[in-house]
Design a protein around this motif. Structure first.
Motif, PDB file in Angstrom:
ATOM      1  N   ARG A  69      -1.431  26.543   3.267  1.00  0.00           N
ATOM      2  CA  ARG A  69      -0.389  26.858   2.292  1.00  0.00           C
ATOM      3  C   ARG A  69      -0.998  27.438   1.019  1.00  0.00           C
ATOM      4  N   ARG A  70      -2.150  26.874   0.610  1.00  0.00           N
ATOM      5  CA  ARG A  70      -2.847  27.352  -0.587  1.00  0.00           C
ATOM      6  C   ARG A  70      -4.298  27.677  -0.202  1.00  0.00           C
ATOM      7  N   PRO A  71      -4.527  28.817   0.409  1.00  0.00           N
ATOM      8  CA  PRO A  71      -5.883  29.126   0.885  1.00  0.00           C
ATOM      9  C   PRO A  71      -6.932  29.102  -0.219  1.00  0.00           C
ATOM     10  N   GLU A  72      -6.539  29.416  -1.452  1.00  0.00           N
ATOM     11  CA  GLU A  72      -7.509  29.420  -2.541  1.00  0.00           C
ATOM     12  C   GLU A  72      -8.076  28.025  -2.816  1.00  0.00           C
ATOM     13  N   ALA A  73      -7.315  26.989  -2.449  1.00  0.00           N
ATOM     14  CA  ALA A  73      -7.775  25.617  -2.687  1.00  0.00           C
ATOM     15  C   ALA A  73      -8.891  25.214  -1.731  1.00  0.00           C
ATOM     16  N   TRP A  74      -9.096  25.970  -0.660  1.00  0.00           N
ATOM     17  CA  TRP A  74     -10.063  25.601   0.366  1.00  0.00           C
ATOM     18  C   TRP A  74     -11.318  26.453   0.340  1.00  0.00           C
ATOM     19  N   ILE A  75     -11.407  27.350  -0.623  1.00  0.00           N
ATOM     20  CA  ILE A  75     -12.618  28.143  -0.766  1.00  0.00           C
ATOM     21  C   ILE A  75     -13.784  27.202  -1.109  1.00  0.00           C
ATOM     22  N   GLY A  76     -14.832  27.258  -0.338  1.00  0.00           N
ATOM     23  CA  GLY A  76     -15.977  26.377  -0.553  1.00  0.00           C
ATOM     24  C   GLY A  76     -15.932  25.102   0.256  1.00  0.00           C
ATOM     25  N   ASP A  77     -14.765  24.758   0.803  1.00  0.00           N
ATOM     26  CA  ASP A  77     -14.670  23.586   1.672  1.00  0.00           C
ATOM     27  C   ASP A  77     -15.351  23.898   3.007  1.00  0.00           C
ATOM     28  N   ALA A  78     -15.937  22.870   3.613  1.00  0.00           N
ATOM     29  CA  ALA A  78     -16.655  23.065   4.878  1.00  0.00           C
ATOM     30  C   ALA A  78     -15.762  23.637   5.974  1.00  0.00           C
ATOM     31  N   ALA A  79     -14.458  23.399   5.885  1.00  0.00           N
ATOM     32  CA  ALA A  79     -13.528  23.895   6.905  1.00  0.00           C
ATOM     33  C   ALA A  79     -13.288  25.391   6.804  1.00  0.00           C
ATOM     34  N   HIS A  80     -13.663  25.979   5.654  1.00  0.00           N
ATOM     35  CA  HIS A  80     -13.335  27.395   5.462  1.00  0.00           C
ATOM     36  C   HIS A  80     -14.504  28.176   4.846  1.00  0.00           C
ATOM     37  N   ARG A  81     -15.702  27.586   4.921  1.00  0.00           N
ATOM     38  CA  ARG A  81     -16.867  28.313   4.422  1.00  0.00           C
ATOM     39  C   ARG A  81     -17.266  29.425   5.395  1.00  0.00           C
ATOM     40  N   PRO A  82     -17.930  30.467   4.899  1.00  0.00           N
ATOM     41  CA  PRO A  82     -18.342  31.571   5.781  1.00  0.00           C
ATOM     42  C   PRO A  82     -19.195  31.124   6.963  1.00  0.00           C
ATOM     43  N   GLU A  83     -20.087  30.134   6.735  1.00  0.00           N
ATOM     44  CA  GLU A  83     -20.952  29.681   7.821  1.00  0.00           C
ATOM     45  C   GLU A  83     -20.141  29.056   8.957  1.00  0.00           C
ATOM     46  N   SER A  84     -19.143  28.237   8.597  1.00  0.00           N
ATOM     47  CA  SER A  84     -18.294  27.594   9.602  1.00  0.00           C
ATOM     48  C   SER A  84     -17.465  28.638  10.348  1.00  0.00           C
ATOM     49  N   LEU A  85     -16.902  29.567   9.597  1.00  0.00           N
ATOM     50  CA  LEU A  85     -16.042  30.581  10.208  1.00  0.00           C
ATOM     51  C   LEU A  85     -16.842  31.529  11.101  1.00  0.00           C
ATOM     52  N   ALA A  86     -18.085  31.801  10.731  1.00  0.00           N
ATOM     53  CA  ALA A  86     -18.924  32.649  11.573  1.00  0.00           C
ATOM     54  C   ALA A  86     -19.177  31.993  12.926  1.00  0.00           C
ATOM     55  N   LEU A  87     -19.423  30.676  12.927  1.00  0.00           N
ATOM     56  CA  LEU A  87     -19.638  29.971  14.182  1.00  0.00           C
ATOM     57  C   LEU A  87     -18.350  29.853  14.979  1.00  0.00           C
ATOM     58  N   TRP A  88     -17.220  29.710  14.307  1.00  0.00           N
ATOM     59  CA  TRP A  88     -15.916  29.714  14.973  1.00  0.00           C
ATOM     60  C   TRP A  88     -15.694  31.053  15.688  1.00  0.00           C
ATOM     61  N   ARG A  89     -15.950  32.150  14.995  1.00  0.00           N
ATOM     62  CA  ARG A  89     -15.766  33.469  15.603  1.00  0.00           C
ATOM     63  C   ARG A  89     -16.753  33.692  16.753  1.00  0.00           C
ATOM     64  N   LYS A  90     -17.967  33.201  16.597  1.00  0.00           N
ATOM     65  CA  LYS A  90     -18.951  33.311  17.665  1.00  0.00           C
ATOM     66  C   LYS A  90     -18.463  32.585  18.921  1.00  0.00           C
ATOM     67  N   LEU A  91     -17.840  31.434  18.723  1.00  0.00           N
ATOM     68  CA  LEU A  91     -17.279  30.685  19.850  1.00  0.00           C
ATOM     69  C   LEU A  91     -16.134  31.459  20.504  1.00  0.00           C
ATOM     70  N   LEU A  92     -15.212  31.954  19.693  1.00  0.00           N
ATOM     71  CA  LEU A  92     -14.091  32.721  20.233  1.00  0.00           C
ATOM     72  C   LEU A  92     -14.573  33.940  20.998  1.00  0.00           C
ATOM     73  N   ASN A  93     -15.647  34.547  20.521  1.00  0.00           N
ATOM     74  CA  ASN A  93     -16.132  35.782  21.126  1.00  0.00           C
ATOM     75  C   ASN A  93     -16.734  35.593  22.511  1.00  0.00           C
ATOM     76  N   LEU A  94     -16.875  34.342  22.936  1.00  0.00           N
ATOM     77  CA  LEU A  94     -17.268  34.090  24.318  1.00  0.00           C
ATOM     78  C   LEU A  94     -16.143  34.448  25.284  1.00  0.00           C
ATOM     79  N   GLY A  95     -14.934  34.643  24.744  1.00  0.00           N
ATOM     80  CA  GLY A  95     -13.810  35.021  25.586  1.00  0.00           C
ATOM     81  C   GLY A  95     -12.656  34.039  25.571  1.00  0.00           C
ATOM     82  N   PHE A  96     -12.658  33.114  24.590  1.00  0.00           N
ATOM     83  CA  PHE A  96     -11.589  32.121  24.520  1.00  0.00           C
ATOM     84  C   PHE A  96     -10.310  32.697  23.909  1.00  0.00           C
ATOM     85  N   THR A  97      -9.204  32.119  24.304  1.00  0.00           N
ATOM     86  CA  THR A  97      -7.910  32.384  23.690  1.00  0.00           C
ATOM     87  C   THR A  97      -7.542  31.201  22.813  1.00  0.00           C
TER      88      THR A  97
END
Length: 268
Positions: A169-197
């Motif tokens: 709801r307030r994405p700006e409030a989560w900047i810097g949080d572990a759930a939305h840091r670039p490192e976490s999101l990069a690993l999330w995308r790496k996982l999705l890129n294996l072919g997951f839906t």
């Protein structure tokens, strides 16, 4: 087959709420996170009386995952491979057989806060954020191994990942949080890129879809939520997807978890 994921935030506190939801929603399988109970203390008899087979991987006062299934569970495995020293109960998997077999992976991914960074800007070794990132590396390796087996499978649970700004709801409030840091999101995308839906976003677009509301600051009343509970489906499992929903109204009930159930329906 209806398969649900639900972080219940403590089986002792939520046993009645969980029981009522099971009676109403009638999932064939319920993947539970944060049971916060050792295996011996989990009230398995209550769920067995409802027709569920029960498998748990518990831990005193923290973490813990469980699978409730109306169909028999085969080849149950506990603990995410890759680190024999990891004592946190965050992973359980099993095979359920309907019209065809599907491997179920139930996970509670580490929160990762507070984020501890060194002078080099990298996660401090041994810190909570480092543990989250290393756990995600192990998750990626396990996903690769399961994909090689070619059985339909899903990985579901509380990922503690906010994938996109529209998932808050307030994405700006989560900047810097572990759930939305670039490192976490990069690993999330790496996982999705294996072919997951990502099941929910394959069917639902836009803002306003959340699975977690904090207990503090009136988050529920203001609909100040985030979406961190996800189903990732392997390619052969994604072919079976028929529906996906979030049971949002559960959050407004008496003594609720701070999460709500997310579920998929598969053609099996």
């Amino acid at each position: 087959m209806k398969i649900a994921s639900f972080n219940i935030n403590g089986i002792k506190a939520r046993v009645n709420a969980l029981s009522d939801w099971l009676d109403e929603a009638q999932p064939d399988v319920a993947l539970l996170q944060e049971i916060k109970s050792v295996d011996e203390a989990f009230p398995r008899e209550l769920f067995e009386e409802k027709g569920y087979n029960v498998e748990t991987h518990g831990q005193k006062s923290f973490n813990g995952v469980a699978i409730l299934s109306r169909l028999p569970l085969e080849d149950v495995s506990r603990g995410l491979p890759g680190d024999d020293s990891d004592e946190q109960a965050r992973w359980i998997e099993a095979t359920v057989v309907g019209k065809e077999a599907v491997r179920l992976c139930n996970l509670y991914l580490p929160n990762g806060n507070p984020v501890e960074l060194g002078d080099d800007g990298l996660a401090v070794p041994g810190g909570k954020f480092d543990y989250k990132l290393r756990w995600m590396d192990r998750l990626h390796a396990r996903a690769e191994a399961l994909l090689a087996e070619e059985m339909p499978f899903l990985m579901a649970g509380d990922y503690n990942i906010i994938p996109q700004p529209e998932d808050a709801r307030r994405p700006e409030a989560w900047i810097g949080d572990a759930a939305h840091r670039p490192e976490s999101l990069a690993l999330w995308r790496k996982l999705l890129n294996l072919g997951f839906t990502e099941a929910f976003r394959s069917r639902m677009r836009g803002e306003g879809h959340y699975s977690f509301w904090d207990y503090q600051a009136g988050a529920w009343n203001r609909d100040d939520g985030i979406r961190i509970d996800h189903f990732l489906l392997s390619p052969t499992c994604a072919d079976l997807l028929r529906d996906v929903q979030i049971d949002k109204e559960i959050r407004g009930r008496e003594k609720p978890s701070d999460h709500v159930p997310v579920w998929v329906e598969l053609a099996i």
